[in-house]
Design an enzyme around this catalytic site. Structure first.
Site, mmCIF file in Angstrom:
data_model
loop_
_atom_site.group_PDB
_atom_site.id
_atom_site.type_symbol
_atom_site.label_atom_id
_atom_site.label_comp_id
_atom_site.label_asym_id
_atom_site.label_seq_id
_atom_site.Cartn_x
_atom_site.Cartn_y
_atom_site.Cartn_z
ATOM 1 C CG HIS A 86 38.295 42.354 38.300
ATOM 2 N ND1 HIS A 86 37.744 42.449 36.632
ATOM 3 C CD2 HIS A 86 36.992 42.466 38.513
ATOM 4 C CE1 HIS A 86 37.016 43.199 36.852
ATOM 5 N NE2 HIS A 86 35.952 42.869 38.055
ATOM 6 C CG ASP A 222 40.079 42.897 34.389
ATOM 7 O OD1 ASP A 222 39.668 41.678 34.360
ATOM 8 O OD2 ASP A 222 38.678 43.574 35.090
ATOM 9 C CB SER A 653 33.135 41.802 36.131
ATOM 10 O OG SER A 653 33.846 43.084 36.429
HETATM 11 N N1 ARG Z 1 36.298 48.958 38.580
HETATM 12 C C1 ARG Z 1 35.856 47.174 37.914
HETATM 13 C C2 ARG Z 1 34.812 46.658 39.148
HETATM 14 O O1 ARG Z 1 33.723 47.689 39.557
HETATM 15 C C3 ARG Z 1 37.093 47.233 38.359
HETATM 16 C C4 ARG Z 1 37.335 46.653 39.323
HETATM 17 C C5 ARG Z 1 38.930 46.131 39.710
HETATM 18 N N2 ARG Z 1 39.743 46.885 39.428
HETATM 19 C C6 ARG Z 1 40.508 47.551 40.031
HETATM 20 N N3 ARG Z 1 41.463 48.779 39.223
HETATM 21 N N4 ARG Z 1 40.378 48.142 41.260
HETATM 22 O O2 ARG Z 1 35.125 45.831 39.630
HETATM 23 N N1 GLU Z 2 34.453 45.552 37.260
HETATM 24 C C1 GLU Z 2 32.764 45.251 38.002
HETATM 25 C C2 GLU Z 2 32.553 43.751 37.934
HETATM 26 O O1 GLU Z 2 33.228 43.639 38.228
HETATM 27 C C3 GLU Z 2 31.844 45.841 36.681
HETATM 28 C C4 GLU Z 2 31.962 47.288 36.449
HETATM 29 C C5 GLU Z 2 30.854 47.686 36.669
HETATM 30 O O2 GLU Z 2 30.149 47.917 37.984
HETATM 31 O O3 GLU Z 2 29.986 47.819 35.565
HETATM 32 O O4 GLU Z 2 31.442 43.959 38.178
#
Ligand code: ARG
Ligand code: GLU
Length: 726
Positions: A86, A222, A653
């Site tokens: 991502h 990921d 991330s």
């Molecule tokens: N929750 C993760 C973060 O905060 C992954 C976000 C990307 N993935 C998604 N399915 N939206 O960035």
């Molecule tokens: N998915 C998050 C990011 O893009 C990391 C997850 C979190 O917030 O801990 O940095």
């Protein structure tokens, strides 16, 4: 009552040494002073020196800020870089077309020459971190108005940057820590030729999509891979055809040993923002007022967008990224409210504050300086509450309406013309024109109109009258109080939604262009919404926020002075940090206990043929059927993801997950839903970060994609197994 209070206070004193021990996003240069013994007791085998050193290569030299929004790490002596799928998604998307659908099919460069250039993408290494608090705060006094204080600090910071010792290819910046009580100078090195090397298909890299986002158990691969290129003398350089793969000071060794419960883990990266030292009243407002309001707004917007995405394939593609990003925070805030509630975050803060206050009052000097602090904080948060809600309403609602974003850009043009005439207009056009045209590429007036309808209704009905734009109310009145006919009127001028018609306006002489722009009715409404907000909310909000900033800064200073038995780490602010903990499952709710790792078996249980979120590529199914895991699986099990108690946040991330020897064992990419309140109040009982197991990453690269040349570049070790052999 008295008894429970005492028991609770006792717990409060003990807890920091027990369950909360893994909390913290620590400054790497201070680990030796603050954390080394604790890290060793958890299983770390290396020294703090090996993590951060300015005299020789250390682990920090293998960790980069990836594009300023994620983290990445160097995994070969040829500058190979690992980050999340991502995080690299934009790059993959930019290189994708109908013929070369890298999002769907994945991409693997077969040699250096096929690695793909990414304009604008950069990575930044941290060369050195120095404490410059004294110089940054030079001349600052406690009585100074906030604005004067900031001006002086800005001047000081500029001086510090100017005088910083660094090489010509290096940069410097200064940042405030502990709410502006301390300042650090960062010397950095930024590389701007970062090429795409590989990414798995989205069905692996984003397996489970929004349904699984923030959720454990997880089965997402990921990750994506890039390579840093440098000039021939190995220095940072803009893209050039004859740039060469960068030879790093340090690259991470990869361990295929795998993890067991309670193993030591450490995450090294660039966490974005946390607010761990907020006063209890602020946390209570987030939990009961602000988060619920933002969730309700996003809920309505997401419903509308989802409705259109389901029935129209073009809209589904146009809105996929937008939907995911609105959904990401929406889901996180719900977890935050749940977690704060379930762990009694506010009550814990209150207990801590009571202890703080008791100590302050027992010491004459502290009483003099800090005696009123808690009361002042209470009063300040009470005073700001309504305005803070109005701020969230305004920003959440207006940001969901894309017509408003177009209006803002057009508005900037007319304002520039009023201020600086033709020159101003033309200067601003360089920003506004591309901004609008890129927005329109992924835009549907029908969707936006429907979003506007529901947003406008919340804006009018759920707020105090004085925060609502009178012009919008007049228009609504003229539409017989029907939001749909109001929307019909504002969206009837289709010239706002096509690049061709706007470009035609932009090509006119500025004075004429301004007349055409001002003729759009929608602009009048959005302008009034903005000025109503500025007058009725922003002026008071800014004043109150200034006083809160000052109080929180003093409170931070006071805590560090008074709560001497507590170790303090600064809130995340986008700078390099280390967090450590151990691999561990958790109890999510009554009777629901989660294991610490997932495997391919579980992935295949989620498999839904042809599904948008849970389809599995055929090749992966075959590998699974044949248990063809190579050296990456163990006893017929192919591990996929695992969780640990590391304290991470957005920006982490792509962060490397290291074992006790400093070897790479995983890649951080998410947190569990029940524990997302760790941004405000970490609780080791339910806060877990989610990582993809490095063995799954290598399995996909090697066995699934056949990109074996990349695995051959890496240094692979088996520290535990070699120990057993000895
Ligand atoms: N929750 C993760 C973060 O905060 C992954 C976000 C990307 N993935 C998604 N399915 N939206 O960035
Ligand atoms: N998915 C998050 C990011 O893009 C990391 C997850 C979190 O917030 O801990 O940095």
């Amino acid at each position: 009552m008295k008894y429970t209070k005492h028991v609770l206070l006792l717990l409060l004193i003990i807890i920091p040494f027990l369950s909360r021990a893994d909390e913290g996003m620590w400054l790497p240069q201070l680990l030796g002073k603050l954390n080394e013994p604790r890290m060793k007791s958890l299983g770390m085998k290396i020294r703090a020196e090996d993590i951060y050193s300015i005299n020789r290569g250390s682990l920090k030299d293998a960790v980069v800020s990836f594009g300023g929004f994620c983290t990445g790490e160097i995994i070969s002596s040829k500058g190979l870089l690992l980050t999340n799928h991502h995080c690299g998604f934009d790059a993959v998307q930019n290189h994708s077309s109908l013929e070369n659908n890298y999002i769907r099919d994945g991409f693997w460069a077969k040699d250096y020459a096929s690695e793909l250039i990414n304009k604008g993408l950069f990575v930044t290494f941290i060369v050195r971190i120095d404490d410059v608090s004294k110089a940054a705060l030079n001349g600052v006094s406690a009585q100074m108005p906030e604005a004067d204080r900031q001006r002086l600090i800005d001047q000081n910071m500029n001086e510090i940057k100017k005088n910083a010792k660094k090489e010509s290819a290096q940069d410097a910046f200064v940042r405030g820590f502990f709410e502006g009580n301390q300042y650090y100078l960062f010397i950095t090195e930024t590389f701007r030729d970062v090429r795409l090397v590989g990414a798995p298909p989205a069905a692996i890299g984003n397996f489970g999509k929004d349904t699984d986002n923030w959720v454990w158990p997880r089965h997402t691969g990921d990750f994506s891979m890039f390579r840093i290129y440098a000039s021939k003398d190995n220095k940072p350089a803009e893209y050039a055809a004859d740039n060469v793969p960068y030879t790093p000071k340090k690259s991470l060794s990869v361990s295929l040993d795998g993890v067991a419960e309670n193993d030591f883990t450490m995450v090294f990266g660039f966490p974005g923002k946390t607010t761990e030292y907020l006063y209890s009243a602020a946390v209570e407002q987030i939990r009961t007022i602000n988060d619920p309001a933002k969730i309700a707004i996003r809920d309505k917007a997401l419903n509308v967008i989802d409705h259109y995405m389901r029935k129209d394939e073009t809209i589904k593609i146009q809105y996929a990224a937008k939907y995911a990003s609105i959904e990401n925070a929406y889901k996180k805030w719900q977890g935050e409210v749940l977690g704060l509630t379930r762990t009694d975050g506010v009550a814990k803060k209150k207990l801590y504050e009571a202890e703080f206050q008791k100590r302050v009052l027992a010491n004459a000097a502290w009483k003099e300086k800090y005696g009123n602090l808690v009361n002042d904080l209470d009063a300040a948060y009470t005073a700001i509450s309504l305005y803070a809600l109005a701020r969230d309403y305004y920003t959440e609602i207006t940001a969901k309406i894309e017509l408003n974003t177009i209006a803002m850009q057009l508005n900037a043009l007319t304002t520039a013309f009023e201020k600086n005439g033709e020159k101003g207009f033309n200067e601003r056009l360089k920003i506004s024109q591309p901004a609008i045209s890129s927005l329109l590429e992924e835009f549907s007036p029908a969707v936006d109109k429907s979003v506007f309808e529901v947003m406008a209704e919340m804006y009018v009905k759920d707020q105090q009258k004085e925060y609502v734009s009178p012009v919008l109310l007049q228009w609504l009145d003229a539409s017989d109080d029907s939001y749909s006919s109001l929307a019909g009127k504002l969206y009837s001028q289709s010239g706002l939604f096509t690049k061709a018609s706007l470009d035609e306006i932009f090509s006119k002489p500025p004075a004429e262009a301004v007349v055409s722009i001002n003729a759009f009715d929608a602009l009048k409404v959005f302008r009034d919404m903005q000025s109503t907000y500025q007058k009725s909310v922003q002026v008071s909000l800014n004043k109150l926020q200034d006083s809160i900033n000052k109080l929180q800064r003093t409170y931070m200073q006071a805590q560090m002075e008074v709560m001497k038995d507590k170790k303090f780490y600064p809130d995340a602010n986008g700078t390099l940090r280390v967090t450590f903990g151990k691999v561990q499952g958790y109890t999510a709710r009554d009777a629901v206990k989660y294991e610490y790792f997932t495997d391919m078996e579980g992935l295949m249980e989620k498999y839904k043929p042809g599904d948008y979120e849970f389809d599995v590529p055929e090749k992966l199914r075959t590998l699974y059927k044949n248990k063809d895991y190579g050296r990456y699986g163990k006893n017929g099990v192919m591990p996929v993801c695992f969780i640990a108690t590391n304290h991470t946040t957005g920006g982490n991330s792509g962060s490397p997950v290291l074992d006790g020897y400093g070897n790479l064992i995983g890649l951080n990419f998410d947190r569990v839903w029940e524990g997302t309140m760790s941004d405000i109040n970490y609780d080791a009982s339910i806060c877990r970060n989610i990582m993809v197991d490095i063995r799954y990453v290598l399995f996909i690269v090697d066995k699934f994609a056949g990109a074996t040349r990349l695995v051959e570049e890496m240094k692979i070790v088996y520290p535990k197994q070699s120990k057993i052999k000895k």
